[in-house]
Design an enzyme around this catalytic site. Structure first.
Site, short mmCIF file in Angstrom:
data_model
loop_
_atom_site.label_atom_id
_atom_site.label_comp_id
_atom_site.label_asym_id
_atom_site.label_seq_id
_atom_site.Cartn_x
_atom_site.Cartn_y
_atom_site.Cartn_z
N CYS A 277 8.14 -0.72 -1.90
CA CYS A 277 8.67 0.26 -2.76
C CYS A 277 9.57 0.85 -1.96
CB CYS A 277 7.17 1.25 -2.62
SG CYS A 277 7.90 2.61 -3.94
N HIS B 263 3.87 -2.76 -5.78
CA HIS B 263 2.81 -1.97 -4.70
C HIS B 263 1.93 -3.04 -4.33
CE1 HIS B 263 3.94 1.82 -2.78
NE2 HIS B 263 3.96 2.50 -4.06
N GLU C 274 -0.52 -3.65 -2.55
CA GLU C 274 -1.43 -3.57 -2.78
C GLU C 274 -2.22 -2.89 -3.59
OE1 GLU C 274 0.39 0.39 -2.04
OE2 GLU C 274 1.08 -1.58 -1.60
#
Length: 202
Positions: free
Chosen positions: A79, A184, A186
């Site tokens: 990001c 992202h 994650e």
């Protein structure tokens, strides 16, 4: 071991938790020696470019990341962390980045239809532009989770994947051992975790 760089602007918990869920050996650290001794580096980032790059430089970690990149160590920016890898950003001014990925970070405003919301937020599919080991566990068309108001431009030579948001948004970039993901991983479910897994094997 993977070092997740702690410089005061990162989404550290979710990234480290995701890496640990994969069984990866990770450490969250702002210690230069630990970062130098790691096998790989993840540079996270949340917030404004100017604040983040200033914190990286004042901590001395910007020089460490540049040095390790030149040494061939795999580095992944996520990001805002990806945006910091670029030459410069035009987020509320003009600021020099780390210069590890050619190109500039520019606002969506003025480039996309006014009916579209800024930030670009939500799930969007990847469109592969090149083959790369980072994609070994996912497929063209898989969806990832984005949250950003600025995007990369003039970075064609480093494009691995894009997403569409009225314009083509660089989603995954790469220059030698340096990678960046605008989304992202994650927060992108199983497919995002598989990208982190692939990075751990590069």
């Amino acid at each position: 071991m993977i070092a997740i760089v702690d410089y005061g602007c990162g989404n550290l918990f979710s990234i480290s938790s995701s890496a640990k869920a994969l069984g990866l050996d990770v450490v969250v650290t702002g210690d230069a020696e630990k970062i130098k001794n790691a096998d790989r580096i993840i540079l996270p980032g949340v917030g404004a470019f100017e604040d983040a790059i200033n914190k990286l430089r004042s901590s001395g970690l910007a020089d460490v990341i540049i040095e390790e990149a030149k040494n061939g160590k795999p580095i992944l920016g996520i990001c805002l962390g990806m945006q910091l890898l670029f030459d410069k950003s035009y987020e509320y001014g003009e600021f020099e980045g780390l210069g590890l990925i050619k190109g500039e970070i520019c606002p969506f405003e003025g480039d996309i239809d006014k009916s579209l919301k800024i930030p670009h937020m939500g799930w969007n599919k990847l469109i592969f532009k090149a083959n790369n080991p980072i994609f070994k566990y996912i497929s063209d068309g898989d969806y990832m989770y984005f949250v950003h108001s600025y995007y990369g431009k003039n970075c064609e030579e480093s494009l691995l994947a894009v997403s569409e948001y009225d314009v083509l948004v660089p989603a995954v970039v790469n220059s030698k051992n340096v990678y960046g993901m605008q989304f992202h991983p994650e927060k992108s479910g199983e497919k995002g975790l598989l990208l982190l897994k692939a990075f751990s094997e590069i």
